[in-house]
Design an enzyme around this catalytic site. Structure first.
Site: not given
Ligand code: ADE
Length: 234
Positions: A20, A24, A43, A87-90, A162, A180, A203-204, A217
């Site tokens: 993302g 990175r 951009r 895709r490489i992401g959290s 929400e 996302m 990551s969380d 991370r």
């Molecule tokens: N990417 C990493 N943690 C996330 C989260 N809690 N919600 C949405 N995208 C995330």
């Protein structure tokens, strides 16, 4: 050149890794590729092409969220010839057995909507990963001693959520984690005959509130890059 990617014809490789964060992308290119060349900075969205074990690879930022990823994935596939996109992401874990630092390989992704909603209208299309990439990434993750989970994820439209009721339903239905971008990537790959996969590091944790430090991370990110590269060229 395409509207959002300044690369000249031939400067994007057929295999593209998509973090993302553009910084990175720069870090991964400088760390894992030989002879990386910056091929995009329109951009501030950085992309680099170089070589990994002799294979040509581009590492290009996707931005956050499906509308942003959709712009880059569309142009990479339709105007620059990308055929394999990882895709490489959290991601945020949504199950008790999924721990911080674990790897999630997204077999499919549920959404409320994607930029492709207008294409499918009343149909709930089921976006899915390329099985060859998925199987290869699973093998690569196990070989590294990582803890890969394979299953469904949730590609959310908003980070600051929400809808705790919806998250609870997704947890009840076995969804492993939330991020996302993956659903739109899978849809675009299906539409244009490309291969796609999302390799994610937890990551969380939505159930416990725990989260990785920035240093942790970075370590998880490096592991994902290696898994993605090994999967792409296995
Ligand atoms: N990417 C990493 N943690 C996330 C989260 N809690 N919600 C949405 N995208 C995330």
């Amino acid at each position: 050149m395409s509207l959002h990617i300044g690369a000249q014809p031939g400067e994007i490789a057929e295999t593209v890794l998509l973090p993302g964060d553009p910084l990175r992308a720069e870090w991964a290119a400088q760390t894992f590729l030989t002879d990386p060349v910056c091929v995009n900075r329109v951009r501030g969205m950085l992309g680099f092409t170089g070589f990994w074990r002799g294979h040509r690879v581009t590492i290009h930022g996707s931005g956050m969220g499906m509308p942003s990823l959709s712009i880059y994935a569309n142009e990479l596939i339709r105007e620059h010839g990308a055929k394999t996109l990882i895709r490489i992401g959290s991601a945020g874990a949504m199950q008790e057995q999924v721990a911080l630092r674990d790897i999630v390989l997204a077999m499919t992704s549920s959404t409320l909507s994607t930029p492709s909603r207008g294409t499918f209208r009343e149909l709930n299309f089921a976006p899915c990963a390329d099985f060859g990439l998925l199987a290869a990434a699973h093998g690569a993750a196990l070989a590294k001693g990582a803890r890969p989970h394979v299953g469904g994820i949730y590609s959310a439209d908003v980070f600051y959520d929400e809808r705790p009721d919806l998250n609870a339903e997704l947890t009840r239905h076995g969804v492993l984690a939330v991020e996302m971008e993956a659903a739109e990537l899978y849809i675009l790959a299906a539409r244009h005959g490309a291969r796609a996969l999302a390799v994610l590091t937890v990551s969380d944790h939505l159930l416990t509130g725990a989260a990785l430090s920035p240093e942790e991370r970075q370590t998880g990110f490096a592991e994902m890059v290696e898994i993605a590269l090994e999967a792409a060229f296995s």
